[in-house]
Design a protein around this motif. Structure first.
Motif, short mmCIF file in Angstrom:
data_model
loop_
_atom_site.label_atom_id
_atom_site.label_comp_id
_atom_site.label_asym_id
_atom_site.label_seq_id
_atom_site.Cartn_x
_atom_site.Cartn_y
_atom_site.Cartn_z
N LEU A 184 40.52 33.01 54.29
CA LEU A 184 40.78 31.84 53.25
C LEU A 184 41.74 32.21 52.52
O LEU A 184 42.72 31.62 52.12
N PRO A 185 41.12 33.26 51.60
CA PRO A 185 42.47 33.93 50.46
C PRO A 185 43.85 33.57 51.24
O PRO A 185 44.98 33.50 50.36
N ILE A 186 43.74 34.38 52.03
CA ILE A 186 45.58 34.72 52.34
C ILE A 186 46.07 33.31 53.29
O ILE A 186 47.47 33.76 52.78
N ALA A 187 44.85 32.85 53.50
CA ALA A 187 45.88 31.25 53.64
C ALA A 187 46.48 30.41 53.51
O ALA A 187 47.82 29.82 52.22
N VAL A 188 45.59 30.91 51.68
CA VAL A 188 45.83 29.80 50.39
C VAL A 188 46.89 30.80 50.07
O VAL A 188 47.60 30.07 49.11
N VAL A 189 46.97 32.50 49.65
CA VAL A 189 48.82 33.24 49.27
C VAL A 189 49.08 32.51 49.90
O VAL A 189 51.12 32.12 49.91
N GLY A 190 49.47 31.84 51.13
CA GLY A 190 50.38 32.17 52.25
C GLY A 190 51.20 30.01 51.53
O GLY A 190 52.14 30.05 51.81
N ALA A 191 49.62 29.46 51.63
CA ALA A 191 50.61 28.48 51.47
C ALA A 191 50.93 28.44 50.14
O ALA A 191 51.73 27.30 48.81
N LEU A 192 50.77 28.72 49.18
CA LEU A 192 51.04 29.11 47.70
C LEU A 192 52.86 29.72 47.73
O LEU A 192 53.55 29.45 47.25
N ARG A 193 52.64 30.90 48.60
CA ARG A 193 53.89 31.25 48.60
C ARG A 193 55.30 30.45 49.17
O ARG A 193 56.23 30.19 48.50
#
Ligand code: HGY
Ligand code: MN
Ligand code: MN
Length: 421
Positions: free
Chosen positions: A103-112
């Motif tokens: 979940l945080p990997i996906a969140v970082v991808g979305a932020l990026r």
């Protein structure tokens, strides 16, 4: 994200499916520390973190640590950590631990993708070992990060007689299993802004209340033991019932004592999850019986009182049955309270999104427990489907709950204020 890509929630579930393909067993998910499946899962996580825009390192115990660097305009950014474990129990579920990484990997991808930088370094940690399956440890990987690694563990052997030290050396992480490298892998608490962990609830509370998410108040302390009972092997057909020194029937009485004593107090739970008659035969009275004990409670005093009673009771049963018994205690982990200031920041996000701010304690252990020794922690629980079952292949979450959790996490990160800030 474009419409051709899966939703944030679906992409998390898809990756949990992909990660579950790396397994030590056929037809189910087992990912024990430093097995080939574990190495494959670790490599996959490195790739996903890099793709999401993080710089990635692997530490001396095999933790994968991805950093989404702070906005360069920040003068002296602290580190906010998140993460959970990617090892599993035997034939476990695909979200326990892994949800708190994917979940945080996906969140970082979305932020990026949205061009958003944060005013702090955000680190996602894929902890290499939490379940204790291979070496009967507890919170091994987070203990390294928290500077609490016990060097005696390097001599501990797995079921095949391989020491942890040898397994680490063969894995080839930086330091190759040296005590110095394991010590140097500890993080400096002064650099941390806190640790937050997303985890599947692993129980039925949110499901029964019809809530997708919950905020954890505290994590129940736990103690684990290995018990060995010794009697005398003798002939099953010729030894009268009143002349036996049967290690297995002694162990059976001890196990019932665990059940009886732990049933007396709410939040107190006791489990014997492993039970063996080593080298047993159907026509030989058991000379030895070994079993594990896992005892937990919401308060350390309740757990300690139960342990004292159970150990005394085990010794009494052994004496009455003319058996020998040894009770080996694995390092206990005390109750870990979550930090109110972090819980409040999750609550503010839930409220803003029109979600109920429900708080609940965790009966399961989590990496956050060990991290709580060095920094303030909080946890966000995600509803567990299928009646709340976990440590079981039937463990499940919905795409919509994963999406809501990810959106809440994005908001939390964007509005995060350090303690007192
Ligand atoms: O046993 C626990 O609570 C954790 O899942 N290892
Ligand atoms: Mn687990
Ligand atoms: Mn877990």
């Amino acid at each position: 994200m474009t419409s051709a890509q899966p939703s944030l929630g679906q992409s998390i579930l898809d990756r949990a499916d992909l990660l579950a393909q790396h397994s030590d067993m056929e037809g189910g998910l087992t990912c024990a520390f430093l097995t080939p499946a574990h190495a494959q899962a670790q490599a996959q996580l490195v790739r996903w973190m890099e793709e999401a825009g993080m710089s990635v390192r692997i530490d001396a115990i095999g933790n994968v640590i991805g950093r989404y660097a702070a906005d360069p305009a920040e003068a002296d950014p602290k580190v906010l950590m998140t993460g959970s474990h990617f090892d599993t129990v035997r034939n476990g579920g695909r979200y326990d631990g892994r949800l708190g990484i994917l979940l945080p990997i996906a969140v970082v991808g979305a932020l990026r993708d949205a061009g958003i930088r944060l005013p702090y370094h955000f680190e996602v940690i894929a902890f290499a070992e939490e379940e204790g399956l291979r070496f009967k440890t507890s919170f091994l990987a987070s203990s390294v990060l928290a500077g609490r690694f016990d060097p005696a563990l390097l001599d501990r052997v797995d079921a095949d007689g391989i020491t942890m030290g040898a397994a680490l050396a063969a894995a080839g992480f930086p330091g190759s299993g040296s005590i110095d490298a394991l010590r140097a892998a500890a993080v400096d608490p002064a650099t941390l802004a806190g640790f937050v962990e997303v985890h599947i609830e692993q129980g039925p509370v949110l499901l029964h209340r019809g809530l997708p998410l919950g905020i954890v108040t505290q994590i129940a302390g736990s103690s684990r033991f290995q018990v060995r009972v010794e009697g005398l092997a003798s002939h099953a057909g010729t030894t009268p019932m009143d002349m036996r020194r049967d290690a297995a029937t002694g162990a059976a009485e001890m196990i019932l004592l665990v059940e009886e004593r732990c049933g007396q107090v709410p939040t107190l739970v006791g489990t014997v999850g492993q039970l063996q008659v080593p080298d047993g035969s159907s026509n030989v009275i058991p000379a030895a019986c070994t079993f594990s004990m896992d005892i937990r409670a919401g308060e350390d005093g309740i757990r300690e009182a139960a342990i004292a009673d159970i150990v005394a009771g085990i010794e009494k049963i052994a004496a009455r049955r003319a058996l020998q018994v040894s009770v080996e205690r694995v390092t206990p982990v005390n109750n870990a309270p979550c930090a109110r200031w972090l819980m409040d920041q999750f609550a503010a996000v839930l409220k803003k999104r029109g979600l109920e701010t429900f708080e609940l304690p965790s009966g399961a252990g989590h990496d956050a427990m060990m991290m709580q020794r060095i920094t303030d922690v909080a946890m966000l629980f995600v509803r567990c489907g299928n009646g709340g079952i976990s440590h079981n292949p039937l463990e499940t979450i919905t795409e919509d709950d994963a999406r809501q959790a990810a959106e809440v996490f994005v908001d939390f990160l964007r509005h995060f204020r350090p303690k007192g800030g």
